[in-house]
Write a protein that holds these residues in place. Structure first.
Motif, PDB file in Angstrom:
ATOM      1  N   GLU A  67      -3.215  -9.966   2.906  1.00 47.81           N
ATOM      2  CA  GLU A  67      -3.360  -9.216   1.663  1.00 47.81           C
ATOM      3  C   GLU A  67      -2.741  -9.976   0.499  1.00 47.81           C
ATOM      4  O   GLU A  67      -1.775 -10.722   0.665  1.00 47.81           O
ATOM      5  N   ASP A  68      -3.301  -9.790  -0.658  1.00 48.39           N
ATOM      6  CA  ASP A  68      -2.791 -10.376  -1.895  1.00 48.39           C
ATOM      7  C   ASP A  68      -1.745  -9.420  -2.475  1.00 48.39           C
ATOM      8  O   ASP A  68      -2.068  -8.285  -2.846  1.00 48.39           O
ATOM      9  N   ILE A  69      -0.504  -9.862  -2.567  1.00 44.78           N
ATOM     10  CA  ILE A  69       0.564  -8.980  -3.027  1.00 44.78           C
ATOM     11  C   ILE A  69       0.450  -8.634  -4.512  1.00 44.78           C
ATOM     12  O   ILE A  69       1.132  -7.736  -4.991  1.00 44.78           O
ATOM     13  N   PHE A  70      -0.421  -9.350  -5.239  1.00 46.48           N
ATOM     14  CA  PHE A  70      -0.626  -9.039  -6.641  1.00 46.48           C
ATOM     15  C   PHE A  70      -1.867  -8.159  -6.859  1.00 46.48           C
ATOM     16  O   PHE A  70      -2.217  -7.855  -7.994  1.00 46.48           O
ATOM     17  N   SER A  71      -2.512  -7.769  -5.773  1.00 42.59           N
ATOM     18  CA  SER A  71      -3.703  -6.930  -5.896  1.00 42.59           C
ATOM     19  C   SER A  71      -3.305  -5.498  -6.240  1.00 42.59           C
ATOM     20  O   SER A  71      -2.208  -5.036  -5.909  1.00 42.59           O
ATOM     21  N   GLU A  72      -4.220  -4.797  -6.878  1.00 40.48           N
ATOM     22  CA  GLU A  72      -3.967  -3.402  -7.247  1.00 40.48           C
ATOM     23  C   GLU A  72      -3.760  -2.546  -6.005  1.00 40.48           C
ATOM     24  O   GLU A  72      -2.901  -1.659  -5.990  1.00 40.48           O
ATOM     25  N   ALA A  73      -4.537  -2.818  -4.955  1.00 39.82           N
ATOM     26  CA  ALA A  73      -4.430  -2.033  -3.724  1.00 39.82           C
ATOM     27  C   ALA A  73      -3.046  -2.162  -3.110  1.00 39.82           C
ATOM     28  O   ALA A  73      -2.445  -1.158  -2.681  1.00 39.82           O
ATOM     29  N   PHE A  74      -2.509  -3.390  -3.062  1.00 37.39           N
ATOM     30  CA  PHE A  74      -1.183  -3.569  -2.478  1.00 37.39           C
ATOM     31  C   PHE A  74      -0.111  -2.936  -3.346  1.00 37.39           C
ATOM     32  O   PHE A  74       0.834  -2.318  -2.835  1.00 37.39           O
ATOM     33  N   GLN A  75      -0.229  -3.059  -4.642  1.00 40.29           N
ATOM     34  CA  GLN A  75       0.803  -2.560  -5.543  1.00 40.29           C
ATOM     35  C   GLN A  75       0.935  -1.046  -5.515  1.00 40.29           C
ATOM     36  O   GLN A  75       1.950  -0.505  -5.924  1.00 40.29           O
ATOM     37  N   LYS A  76      -0.078  -0.365  -5.017  1.00 42.15           N
ATOM     38  CA  LYS A  76      -0.017   1.093  -4.903  1.00 42.15           C
ATOM     39  C   LYS A  76       0.700   1.561  -3.629  1.00 42.15           C
ATOM     40  O   LYS A  76       1.015   2.742  -3.492  1.00 42.15           O
ATOM     41  N   GLN A  77       0.953   0.637  -2.714  1.00 43.39           N
ATOM     42  CA  GLN A  77       1.577   1.005  -1.444  1.00 43.39           C
ATOM     43  C   GLN A  77       3.082   1.244  -1.641  1.00 43.39           C
ATOM     44  O   GLN A  77       3.701   0.677  -2.538  1.00 43.39           O
ATOM     45  N   ARG A  78       3.650   2.065  -0.774  1.00 43.33           N
ATOM     46  CA  ARG A  78       5.054   2.440  -0.895  1.00 43.33           C
ATOM     47  C   ARG A  78       5.804   2.182   0.405  1.00 43.33           C
ATOM     48  O   ARG A  78       5.267   2.397   1.503  1.00 43.33           O
ATOM     49  N   TYR A  79       7.044   1.725   0.260  1.00 40.04           N
ATOM     50  CA  TYR A  79       7.904   1.393   1.397  1.00 40.04           C
ATOM     51  C   TYR A  79       9.315   1.891   1.119  1.00 40.04           C
ATOM     52  O   TYR A  79       9.620   2.337   0.007  1.00 40.04           O
ATOM     53  N   ASP A  80      10.166   1.804   2.114  1.00 39.79           N
ATOM     54  CA  ASP A  80      11.582   2.100   1.898  1.00 39.79           C
ATOM     55  C   ASP A  80      12.339   0.831   1.519  1.00 39.79           C
ATOM     56  O   ASP A  80      13.157   0.833   0.606  1.00 39.79           O
ATOM     57  N   ILE A  81      12.049  -0.253   2.247  1.00 35.66           N
ATOM     58  CA  ILE A  81      12.736  -1.530   2.000  1.00 35.66           C
ATOM     59  C   ILE A  81      11.706  -2.651   1.965  1.00 35.66           C
ATOM     60  O   ILE A  81      10.798  -2.702   2.799  1.00 35.66           O
ATOM     61  N   THR A  82      11.863  -3.539   1.003  1.00 35.66           N
ATOM     62  CA  THR A  82      11.036  -4.748   0.916  1.00 35.66           C
ATOM     63  C   THR A  82      11.890  -5.959   1.266  1.00 35.66           C
ATOM     64  O   THR A  82      13.017  -6.096   0.778  1.00 35.66           O
ATOM     65  N   LEU A  83      11.351  -6.832   2.109  1.00 34.03           N
ATOM     66  CA  LEU A  83      12.027  -8.075   2.493  1.00 34.03           C
ATOM     67  C   LEU A  83      11.309  -9.264   1.862  1.00 34.03           C
ATOM     68  O   LEU A  83      10.077  -9.328   1.853  1.00 34.03           O
TER      69      LEU A  83
END
Length: 227
Positions: free
Chosen positions: A105-121
């Motif tokens: 996945e492209d981390i700069f894509s709109e689809a990825f940016q809408k995803q939610r997490y507790d912690i990012t590494l």
């Protein structure tokens, strides 16, 4: 390693050797300790969703899974990488870890940016980006991450550069030798991380770690409470 179309034996050999070097130099514990710090005092009755940006062949996520099992946490772990063959290799190596999933996945894509997490590494990942892209990535990661971000990245240092040149004499993979030196040149001084924190108004803790690393913990939970 910035070639997203790279594949085959050379790619997998490179990923394996990088994992071994990172383990040998003690870099893995920087990320693991950061996760433990962010989860301190948090209940173990809920599932924590953790994403690893630029996950490579998943060595860090497998260690995080082991940490969760040992400490009694329930983790849902997601690895993101832009290289399809890298993702395929990570999946093959992680068949014993049902708590881990991987996506190209492209981390700069709109689809990825809408995803939610507790912690990012972000382990040995941020130094690949120029300032504008780095700031955009950090801003979105802060929005995505309910608890915090664990950055484990290199210190830009003449001593580190010289030591890696010596270590490189014993590394047969030419890509690792070249990319390792390039990464150190692209890496961070403490003042760089402090300036980013101030500019983006990030509640952070920055500590130097062996070998020539910074652990940069971004407390997004506190940031959201202040708004």
């Amino acid at each position: 390693m910035d070639d997203f179309e790279m594949e085959g034996t050379l790619l997998r050999d490179t990923l394996d050797k990088l994992g071994t070097i990172n383990k040998w130099l003690g870099g893995n514990r920087v990320t693991l300790n950061g996760i433990t710090s962010l989860l301190k005092g948090k209940p173990k009755t809920q599932t924590y969703r953790i994403v690893d940006l630029g996950c490579g062949h998943g060595d860090m996520l497998r260690l995080v899974a082991q940490l969760g099992r040992k400490k009694g946490y329930t983790f849902q772990l997601v690895g993101i990488d832009a290289n399809a063959d890298t993702i395929a290799y990570a999946k093959a190596l992680s068949v014993d870890y049902p708590e881990i999933s991987y996506r190209k996945e492209d981390i700069f894509s709109e689809a990825f940016q809408k995803q939610r997490y507790d912690i990012t590494l972000a382990t040995l990942f941020l130094h690949h980006f120029k300032t504008e892209a780095l700031e955009a990535l950090l801003k979105n990661s802060c929005q995505q991450s309910a608890i915090g971000i664990v950055v484990n990245d290199l210190q830009r240092s003449a001593v580190a550069y010289g030591l890696f040149k010596i270590i490189g004499l014993g590394i047969s993979n030419e890509m690792i030798r070249k990319d390792g030196l390039t990464s150190i040149l692209r890496a961070f001084k403490r003042k760089d991380l402090e300036a980013l924190s101030k500019r983006l108004q990030l509640p952070t803790r920055i500590t130097w770690q062996w070998a020539f690393r910074y652990q940069w913990l971004i407390d997004t939970e506190t940031q959201k409470l202040k708004k």
